[in-house]
Scaffold this motif. Structure first.
Motif, mmCIF file in Angstrom:
data_model
loop_
_atom_site.group_PDB
_atom_site.id
_atom_site.type_symbol
_atom_site.label_atom_id
_atom_site.label_comp_id
_atom_site.label_asym_id
_atom_site.label_seq_id
_atom_site.Cartn_x
_atom_site.Cartn_y
_atom_site.Cartn_z
ATOM 1 N N LEU A 8 2.831 -9.540 8.692
ATOM 2 C CA LEU A 8 3.786 -8.828 9.417
ATOM 3 C C LEU A 8 2.315 -7.561 9.879
ATOM 4 N N GLY A 9 1.299 -7.770 9.626
ATOM 5 C CA GLY A 9 0.551 -6.264 10.013
ATOM 6 C C GLY A 9 0.004 -5.551 9.363
ATOM 7 N N TRP A 10 0.431 -6.082 7.502
ATOM 8 C CA TRP A 10 0.373 -5.173 6.906
ATOM 9 C C TRP A 10 -1.128 -5.342 5.982
ATOM 10 N N GLU A 11 -2.126 -5.421 7.122
ATOM 11 C CA GLU A 11 -3.681 -5.801 6.498
ATOM 12 C C GLU A 11 -4.165 -5.196 4.387
ATOM 13 N N THR A 12 -3.182 -4.030 4.633
ATOM 14 C CA THR A 12 -4.346 -2.912 3.071
ATOM 15 C C THR A 12 -3.294 -2.967 2.341
ATOM 16 N N GLU A 13 -3.446 -2.988 0.947
ATOM 17 C CA GLU A 13 -2.521 -2.695 0.043
ATOM 18 C C GLU A 13 -2.913 -1.648 -1.126
ATOM 19 N N GLY A 14 -2.658 -1.059 -0.927
ATOM 20 C CA GLY A 14 -3.105 -0.222 -1.975
ATOM 21 C C GLY A 14 -1.878 0.360 -3.541
ATOM 22 N N PHE A 15 -1.958 1.038 -4.814
ATOM 23 C CA PHE A 15 -0.854 1.424 -5.265
ATOM 24 C C PHE A 15 -1.845 2.882 -5.271
ATOM 25 N N ILE A 16 -0.418 3.634 -5.684
ATOM 26 C CA ILE A 16 -0.546 4.875 -6.155
ATOM 27 C C ILE A 16 0.072 5.645 -7.281
ATOM 28 N N GLU A 17 -0.514 6.266 -7.971
ATOM 29 C CA GLU A 17 0.396 7.080 -8.923
ATOM 30 C C GLU A 17 0.704 7.928 -8.489
ATOM 31 N N ILE A 18 1.689 8.576 -9.440
ATOM 32 C CA ILE A 18 2.704 10.096 -8.946
ATOM 33 C C ILE A 18 2.688 10.780 -9.954
ATOM 34 N N TYR A 19 2.416 12.311 -9.773
ATOM 35 C CA TYR A 19 2.178 13.065 -11.454
ATOM 36 C C TYR A 19 2.999 13.860 -10.787
ATOM 37 N N ILE B 134 4.933 4.925 -10.227
ATOM 38 C CA ILE B 134 3.591 4.417 -9.674
ATOM 39 C C ILE B 134 4.274 3.562 -8.450
ATOM 40 N N VAL B 135 3.069 3.526 -7.555
ATOM 41 C CA VAL B 135 3.984 3.278 -5.853
ATOM 42 C C VAL B 135 2.842 2.174 -5.097
ATOM 43 N N GLN B 136 3.398 0.056 -4.570
ATOM 44 C CA GLN B 136 2.986 -0.225 -4.220
ATOM 45 C C GLN B 136 2.967 0.049 -2.739
ATOM 46 N N VAL B 137 2.220 -0.181 -2.549
ATOM 47 C CA VAL B 137 1.869 0.614 -0.721
ATOM 48 C C VAL B 137 1.044 -1.079 0.097
ATOM 49 N N PHE B 138 1.575 -1.214 1.449
ATOM 50 C CA PHE B 138 1.243 -2.000 1.982
ATOM 51 C C PHE B 138 0.914 -0.996 3.999
ATOM 52 N N ALA B 139 -0.007 -1.130 4.251
ATOM 53 C CA ALA B 139 -0.343 -0.527 5.187
ATOM 54 C C ALA B 139 -0.653 -1.422 6.559
ATOM 55 N N SER B 140 -1.140 -1.215 8.062
ATOM 56 C CA SER B 140 -1.625 -1.562 8.210
ATOM 57 C C SER B 140 -3.406 -1.411 8.524
ATOM 58 N N ILE C 189 5.916 1.565 1.382
ATOM 59 C CA ILE C 189 6.214 1.246 -0.344
ATOM 60 C C ILE C 189 6.774 -0.218 -0.211
ATOM 61 N N ALA C 190 6.951 -1.122 -0.596
ATOM 62 C CA ALA C 190 7.001 -2.296 -1.346
ATOM 63 C C ALA C 190 7.852 -2.051 -2.884
ATOM 64 N N SER C 191 7.090 -1.552 -3.562
ATOM 65 C CA SER C 191 8.059 -1.328 -5.001
ATOM 66 C C SER C 191 7.502 0.249 -5.379
ATOM 67 N N ALA C 192 8.877 0.539 -6.409
ATOM 68 C CA ALA C 192 8.132 2.129 -7.081
ATOM 69 C C ALA C 192 8.747 1.759 -8.146
ATOM 70 N N SER C 193 8.219 1.800 -9.510
ATOM 71 C CA SER C 193 8.099 2.199 -10.928
ATOM 72 C C SER C 193 8.241 3.616 -11.769
ATOM 73 N N THR C 194 8.848 4.123 -12.231
ATOM 74 C CA THR C 194 8.346 4.868 -13.256
ATOM 75 C C THR C 194 8.031 4.196 -14.640
ATOM 76 N N VAL C 195 6.523 5.068 -15.222
ATOM 77 C CA VAL C 195 5.722 4.410 -15.917
ATOM 78 C C VAL C 195 5.092 5.135 -16.791
ATOM 79 N N THR C 196 5.023 4.210 -18.182
ATOM 80 C CA THR C 196 4.234 5.143 -19.476
ATOM 81 C C THR C 196 3.296 5.552 -18.878
#
Length: 151
Positions: A61-72, A105-111, A92-99
């Motif tokens: 689908l053109g999403w060649e780059t994947e990363g995770f972003i921690e949100i404070y 934390i957010v899973q991101v796919f980008a072109s 954003i493929a997924s987002a979850s609250t975490v310990t």
């Protein structure tokens, strides 16, 4: 609701391949096709099975780059506020609250890298975000999409 062993085996078979026939699943678990269908219908009605989907390679689908972003988050930001703030990002493929130190934390796919950077900047600019920390995926090592215990 807790699934019994037979229901778990049916769910596992569907998670591996949701297009698998009831007859095929029945042969795996020792039931007739109609009995499997009745169980699947019950599992759907009770909310144990929430839907059926297709898995697509993000690169297709053109999403060649994947990363995770921690949100404070700032102050006492609720999970609902974070969720509402992130829902509008198609990357954003997924987002979850975490310990731990981060609130989510957010899973991101980008072109590409620049696209990932723009998404990161937009998320960092959300009013509920105090700071972010990100990592990029070099090579996915293991991805599991099935659920239930192995048959």
């Amino acid at each position: 609701m807790r699934l019994n062993d037979l229901d778990e085996r049916i769910v596992h078979a569907l998670a591996e391949d949701a297009r698998r026939s009831y007859a095929d699943i029945g042969s795996l678990v020792g039931l007739s096709a109609p009995a499997v269908k009745r169980r699947v219908d019950r599992l759907r009605a009770e909310g144990a099975i929430t839907g059926f989907t297709v898995r697509v390679d993000p690169a297709a689908l053109g999403w060649e780059t994947e990363g995770f972003i921690e949100i404070y988050a700032r102050g006492n930001t609720s999970p609902e506020t974070i969720q509402r703030g992130l829902e509008r990002y198609p990357e954003i493929a997924s987002a979850s609250t975490v310990t731990g130190e981060a609130d989510a934390i957010v899973q991101v796919f980008a072109s590409d890298m620049r696209h990932f950077e723009r998404v990161l900047e937009r998320i960092a600019g959300e009013p509920f975000v105090e700071r972010t920390k990100s990592v990029l995926v070099l090579s996915p090592l293991l991805r599991r999409f099935s659920s239930g215990s192995p048959a």
